[in-house]
Design a protein around this motif. Sequence first.
Motif, mmCIF file in Angstrom:
data_model
loop_
_atom_site.group_PDB
_atom_site.id
_atom_site.type_symbol
_atom_site.label_atom_id
_atom_site.label_comp_id
_atom_site.label_asym_id
_atom_site.label_seq_id
_atom_site.Cartn_x
_atom_site.Cartn_y
_atom_site.Cartn_z
ATOM 1 N N MET A 135 0.807 -1.191 0.084
ATOM 2 C CA MET A 135 -0.044 0.079 0.202
ATOM 3 C C MET A 135 0.929 1.251 0.010
ATOM 4 S SD MET A 135 -3.366 0.997 2.216
ATOM 5 C CE MET A 135 -2.467 1.862 3.715
ATOM 6 N N ARG A 136 0.352 2.261 -0.593
ATOM 7 C CA ARG A 136 1.188 3.450 -0.787
ATOM 8 C C ARG A 136 0.909 4.369 0.546
ATOM 9 N NH1 ARG A 136 -1.288 6.397 -5.393
ATOM 10 N NH2 ARG A 136 -3.303 5.625 -4.622
ATOM 11 N N ASP A 137 1.766 5.498 0.557
ATOM 12 C CA ASP A 137 1.533 6.637 1.601
ATOM 13 C C ASP A 137 -0.014 6.797 2.020
ATOM 14 O OD1 ASP A 137 2.722 8.250 3.495
ATOM 15 O OD2 ASP A 137 2.440 9.783 2.186
ATOM 16 N N THR A 138 -0.276 7.171 3.040
ATOM 17 C CA THR A 138 -1.729 7.456 3.492
ATOM 18 C C THR A 138 -1.856 8.816 2.836
ATOM 19 O OG1 THR A 138 -1.120 7.881 5.574
ATOM 20 C CG2 THR A 138 -1.927 5.889 5.390
ATOM 21 N N GLU A 139 -0.849 9.484 3.074
ATOM 22 C CA GLU A 139 -1.114 11.127 2.611
ATOM 23 C C GLU A 139 -1.569 11.264 1.235
ATOM 24 O OE1 GLU A 139 1.505 14.296 3.879
ATOM 25 O OE2 GLU A 139 1.704 13.190 5.694
ATOM 26 N N THR A 140 -0.672 10.427 0.278
ATOM 27 C CA THR A 140 -0.931 10.483 -1.148
ATOM 28 C C THR A 140 -2.269 9.657 -1.333
ATOM 29 O OG1 THR A 140 1.393 9.679 -1.537
ATOM 30 C CG2 THR A 140 -0.113 9.197 -3.406
ATOM 31 N N ILE A 141 -2.809 8.919 -0.691
ATOM 32 C CA ILE A 141 -4.067 8.178 -1.027
ATOM 33 C C ILE A 141 -5.101 9.335 -0.638
ATOM 34 C CG2 ILE A 141 -5.686 6.309 -0.198
ATOM 35 C CD1 ILE A 141 -3.236 4.747 0.289
ATOM 36 N N GLU A 142 -4.904 9.883 0.558
ATOM 37 C CA GLU A 142 -5.985 11.044 0.857
ATOM 38 C C GLU A 142 -6.114 11.942 -0.097
ATOM 39 O OE1 GLU A 142 -4.870 11.801 4.920
ATOM 40 O OE2 GLU A 142 -6.031 9.891 5.851
ATOM 41 N N THR A 143 -4.730 12.396 -0.441
ATOM 42 C CA THR A 143 -4.695 13.615 -1.420
ATOM 43 C C THR A 143 -5.533 13.364 -2.784
ATOM 44 O OG1 THR A 143 -2.772 14.111 -0.654
ATOM 45 C CG2 THR A 143 -3.195 15.237 -2.804
ATOM 46 N N GLU A 144 -5.113 12.092 -3.312
ATOM 47 C CA GLU A 144 -6.078 11.585 -4.550
ATOM 48 C C GLU A 144 -7.542 11.329 -4.136
ATOM 49 O OE1 GLU A 144 -4.272 7.638 -5.663
ATOM 50 O OE2 GLU A 144 -2.368 8.781 -6.283
ATOM 51 N N LEU A 145 -7.901 11.031 -2.942
ATOM 52 C CA LEU A 145 -9.370 11.070 -2.823
ATOM 53 C C LEU A 145 -10.008 12.296 -2.638
ATOM 54 C CD1 LEU A 145 -9.314 8.009 -0.387
ATOM 55 C CD2 LEU A 145 -10.219 7.956 -2.532
ATOM 56 N N MET A 146 -9.346 13.282 -2.281
ATOM 57 C CA MET A 146 -9.643 14.820 -2.146
ATOM 58 C C MET A 146 -9.861 15.086 -3.166
ATOM 59 S SD MET A 146 -10.439 14.637 1.177
ATOM 60 C CE MET A 146 -11.137 16.301 1.443
ATOM 61 N N GLU A 147 -8.956 15.178 -4.296
ATOM 62 C CA GLU A 147 -8.933 15.555 -5.583
ATOM 63 C C GLU A 147 -10.188 15.093 -6.248
ATOM 64 O OE1 GLU A 147 -5.199 14.561 -7.173
ATOM 65 O OE2 GLU A 147 -4.107 16.301 -6.134
ATOM 66 N N ILE A 148 -10.528 13.929 -6.117
ATOM 67 C CA ILE A 148 -11.726 13.204 -6.828
ATOM 68 C C ILE A 148 -12.864 13.982 -6.294
ATOM 69 C CG2 ILE A 148 -12.745 11.267 -7.058
ATOM 70 C CD1 ILE A 148 -10.144 9.507 -7.348
ATOM 71 N N SER A 149 -13.021 14.058 -4.826
ATOM 72 C CA SER A 149 -14.033 14.600 -4.174
ATOM 73 C C SER A 149 -14.409 15.865 -4.585
ATOM 74 C CB SER A 149 -14.095 14.396 -2.902
ATOM 75 O OG SER A 149 -13.229 15.378 -2.237
ATOM 76 N N ALA A 150 -13.533 16.774 -5.278
ATOM 77 C CA ALA A 150 -13.615 18.115 -5.661
ATOM 78 C C ALA A 150 -14.262 18.372 -6.909
ATOM 79 C CB ALA A 150 -12.200 18.789 -5.575
ATOM 80 N N ILE A 151 -14.317 17.222 -7.687
ATOM 81 C CA ILE A 151 -14.606 17.333 -8.873
ATOM 82 C C ILE A 151 -16.315 17.648 -8.662
ATOM 83 C CG2 ILE A 151 -15.395 16.032 -11.211
ATOM 84 C CD1 ILE A 151 -12.744 14.316 -10.462
ATOM 85 N N ALA A 152 -16.636 18.792 -9.574
ATOM 86 C CA ALA A 152 -18.167 19.003 -9.747
ATOM 87 C C ALA A 152 -19.084 18.106 -10.403
ATOM 88 C CB ALA A 152 -18.171 20.630 -9.928
ATOM 89 N N ASP A 153 -18.818 17.577 -11.525
ATOM 90 C CA ASP A 153 -19.615 16.996 -12.392
ATOM 91 C C ASP A 153 -19.648 15.564 -11.515
ATOM 92 O OD1 ASP A 153 -20.903 15.647 -14.249
ATOM 93 O OD2 ASP A 153 -19.328 15.593 -15.750
ATOM 94 N N ASP A 154 -20.750 15.116 -11.462
ATOM 95 C CA ASP A 154 -21.147 13.903 -10.502
ATOM 96 C C ASP A 154 -20.605 12.759 -11.526
ATOM 97 O OD1 ASP A 154 -21.833 15.008 -8.245
ATOM 98 O OD2 ASP A 154 -23.957 14.873 -8.797
ATOM 99 N N SER A 155 -21.015 12.659 -12.943
ATOM 100 C CA SER A 155 -20.665 11.618 -13.739
ATOM 101 C C SER A 155 -19.058 11.464 -13.917
ATOM 102 C CB SER A 155 -21.574 11.734 -15.087
ATOM 103 O OG SER A 155 -20.917 12.814 -15.745
ATOM 104 N N LEU A 156 -18.392 12.516 -14.082
ATOM 105 C CA LEU A 156 -16.929 12.441 -14.114
ATOM 106 C C LEU A 156 -16.369 11.958 -12.663
ATOM 107 C CD1 LEU A 156 -14.392 12.853 -15.715
ATOM 108 C CD2 LEU A 156 -14.447 15.289 -14.927
#
Length: 57
Positions: A1-22
């Motif tokens: 498993m990768r670094d937890t900060e990297t995972i959390e950063t990626e998830l936060m970037e995804i959650s910031a996407i406004a378009d629900d389908s994207l």
Amino acid sequence: MRDTETIETELMEISAIADDSLKLERIIEWCATHPDEVPFALHVLMGSKSTPPAESA
């Protein structure tokens, strides 16, 4: 498993996407790319929602 900060950063970037389908496409892509990290991601996301807000003084 990768670094937890990297995972959390990626998830936060995804959650910031406004378009629900994207956003859904990115979540599916992320889960397919990192299947071993999905349980950790769910734990992080579920834990952040169950944390009560801080009381103001």
